[in-house]
Design an enzyme around this catalytic site. Structure first.
Site, mmCIF file in Angstrom:
data_model
loop_
_atom_site.group_PDB
_atom_site.id
_atom_site.type_symbol
_atom_site.label_atom_id
_atom_site.label_comp_id
_atom_site.label_asym_id
_atom_site.label_seq_id
_atom_site.Cartn_x
_atom_site.Cartn_y
_atom_site.Cartn_z
ATOM 1 N N LYS A 140 85.168 -54.668 -40.400
ATOM 2 C CA LYS A 140 86.345 -54.934 -40.633
ATOM 3 C C LYS A 140 87.547 -55.607 -39.812
ATOM 4 O O LYS A 140 88.259 -56.480 -40.048
ATOM 5 C CB LYS A 140 87.066 -53.606 -41.834
ATOM 6 C CG LYS A 140 88.316 -53.910 -42.152
ATOM 7 C CD LYS A 140 88.837 -52.761 -42.855
ATOM 8 C CE LYS A 140 90.094 -53.069 -43.590
ATOM 9 N NZ LYS A 140 90.441 -51.964 -44.498
ATOM 10 N N HIS A 280 50.647 -76.499 -56.983
ATOM 11 C CA HIS A 280 52.021 -76.494 -57.563
ATOM 12 C C HIS A 280 52.001 -75.016 -58.372
ATOM 13 O O HIS A 280 52.243 -75.022 -59.831
ATOM 14 C CB HIS A 280 52.148 -77.530 -58.538
ATOM 15 C CG HIS A 280 52.409 -78.913 -57.841
ATOM 16 N ND1 HIS A 280 53.210 -79.148 -56.953
ATOM 17 C CD2 HIS A 280 51.647 -80.039 -58.003
ATOM 18 C CE1 HIS A 280 53.122 -80.225 -56.234
ATOM 19 N NE2 HIS A 280 52.021 -80.939 -57.014
#
Length: 528
Positions: A140, A280
């Site tokens: 922070k 695929h």
């Protein structure tokens, strides 16, 4: 706040002590005061470094088996204070709080403990509290404070210090803070997911976490950026595999390799060699054989055209004979539990072929979750680990399948689970001979599978379709008899399907009229 901020005081408290001593020495050489706790402090002292215990700073000893040691204003005030805020500075002076400019923390090994299957009490003790609190405080206040949670960032930090005369840049602190928040988020995800597994019902809140494994050149297409993240799971597969040769895996490679390995893992090596060829994300050939080379050849002969440029997964050790057969065509990826030195040498000339080993097969019946993003959210579900045994089948036709047909039906059912819906799979003698995938109509899938079976028969110079006498699997029920009749017209002899259609009676009657044996599973395998 200015861009460059000095590091004069650092708090080092790590579970993984890799690189700790070198980092401590480098910081000490710059005159940085070292604070530490427990085992980290002992390791630094053993290396001859001067270290101050956090307990000396807080005025409180570590207590409650180490559960409480850094949760104190002398620590968090030193992390959260804004150095350019007069009120904050005055509070630090009033309460004798020294600024802490760097926090190096890696958390209790919760994820590793989970992988070991530890008991609940041990899992709870490995939930870190003080570590995440310090990480979040430092992150922070990244305008002034550096926070490092990954060993990989030790050198990055030291390089920035070297380049800026003992100071770090805001850009580095900001990046370190982002990494820190992602780490605590992933850590809390692991904890909350474990806890959710202890409870009944669906949790109100759910999170997903991961660690960057690879920045990919692009996604499914060159205009899409992409990356590969791992979730820390020990499950054998593409995420945990060792790559022995070849270029980096692409987005499509990873997706297809996962599909191939999950499919071949359905076939336990104790029951014989099996091979799956994927293109695929759909199988274009799956087979068992007396040898791995035979299984590969049978799988290849299902659809030789689609196998070109495909992904090959094997359920047992890749040997030289199989490797030699694979090199006859272009293959993108080969993945197996292990590989012989002879097979490795066989592939060495194929520089672009990626060879992966996993150390074992994935458990197809393990409990896991799958996640798919939709606009505005995620869909989460249990992984499809549904399993059907011969004893679960219900014979619904006048003719019952023979033992040989039953074996092919169950084989086809396992494959259909991994084919995109609508799925139709033809199998004969332990090998797929036709696959219809991803069509909007089940009839179209049946037609495509039959066409492929005939086309390959023609290519192989055979007098009749490969589908002649084959078993057919449908991943969901036949809503009408037309798809089933197409399979019968192609030469199929038996069918496995879930059942449950309003027209089951009509479909069963059509199967009886066509002389087919048909069984119901009571389970479907949609795969979208």
């Amino acid at each position: 706040m200015t861009d460059l901020q000095p590091i004069r005081r650092a708090l080092l408290s790590v579970s993984d002590k890799t690189g700790l001593i070198d980092l401590g020495k480098a910081l000490a050489a710059r005159g940085v005061e070292l604070l530490s706790t427990g085992g980290s402090a002992s390791a630094l002292r053993d290396a001859g470094l001067e270290v101050r215990d956090v307990a000396d700073v807080t005025g409180f000893p570590e207590m409650m088996d180490g559960r409480v040691k850094t949760l104190h204003p002398a620590v968090h005030g030193g992390l959260l204070a804004l150095r350019d805020n007069d009120t904050h500075v005055a509070a630090m002076d009033e309460h004798d709080i020294g600024a802490i400019d760097l926090v190096v923390v890696n958390l209790y090994p919760f994820e590793e403990t989970l992988k070991r299957g530890a008991a609940d009490a041990e899992m709870i003790e490995n939930i870190d509290i003080g570590g995440p609190a310090m990480i979040r405080s430092a992150a922070k206040n990244h305008g002034f404070v550096n926070v490092v949670v990954d060993v990989e960032d030790y050198e990055v930090l030291l390089a920035d210090l070297e380049a800026n005369d003992g100071h770090t840049t805001y850009a580095l602190r900001q990046r370190l803070a982002q990494t820190a928040y992602a780490r605590t988020a992933a850590y809390d995800t692991a904890v909350s997911t474990w806890m959710a597994g202890q409870l009944d019902g669906t949790p109100r809140r759910q999170t997903v976490g991961g660690t960057l494994a690879q920045t990919l050149r692009y996604g499914e297409n060159p205009h899409q950026s992409a990356a590969f993240y791992t979730d820390g799971s020990a499950r054998p597969g593409v995420a945990t595999a060792q790559q022995h040769q070849g270029k980096e895996l692409s987005y499509n490679n990873i997706n297809d390799t996962d599909a191939a390995f999950e499919l071949v893992s359905e076939f336990d090596a104790k029951d014989g060699p099996a091979v799956a060829i994927i293109k695929h994300a759909n199988p274009c050939g799956v087979a068992r054989g007396a040898t791995l080379a035979e299984a590969y050849q049978k799988a290849f002969e299902c659809d030789q055209t689609s196998a070109f440029g495909g992904i090959i997964a094997l359920n047992s050790e890749l040997d030289a004979q199989t490797a030699e057969a694979i090199t006859d065509i272009f293959t993108e990826v080969v993945i197996a539990p292990s590989v012989t030195d002879e097979a490795k040498a066989m592939f060495a000339a194929k520089k672009n072929l990626r060879l992966l080993t996993t150390g074992g097969l994935a458990d197809p019946m393990a409990v896991a979750q799958t996640i798919r993003q939709v606009s505005g959210g995620y869909l989460m579900q249990d992984k499809d680990n549904g399993h059907i045994a011969a004893s679960d089948l219900k014979v619904v036709t006048k003719i019952a399948p023979t033992e040989e047909q039953l074996a092919d039906l169950l084989f086809a059912w396992k494959v259909a689970k991994h084919v995109k819906s609508n799925a139709i799979v033809y199998v004969k003698d332990g090998a797929t001979v036709g696959v219809g995938a991803g069509q909007m109509s089940r009839l179209d899938s049946a037609l495509i599978a039959a066409t492929k079976a005939q086309r390959m028969a023609d290519a192989l110079g055979l007098p009749e379709s490969l589908a002649k006498g084959a078993a057919v699997a449908s991943d969901a029920f036949f809503p009408f008899a037309d798809g089933l009749l197409e399979a019968a017209a192609a030469g199929a002899s038996c069918v496995i399907q879930p059942g449950g259609s309003m027209r089951d009676d009509e479909v069963i009657a059509a199967a009886d009229e066509a002389g087919l044996a048909m069984v119901f599973t009571g389970m479907r395998h949609f795969r979208h």
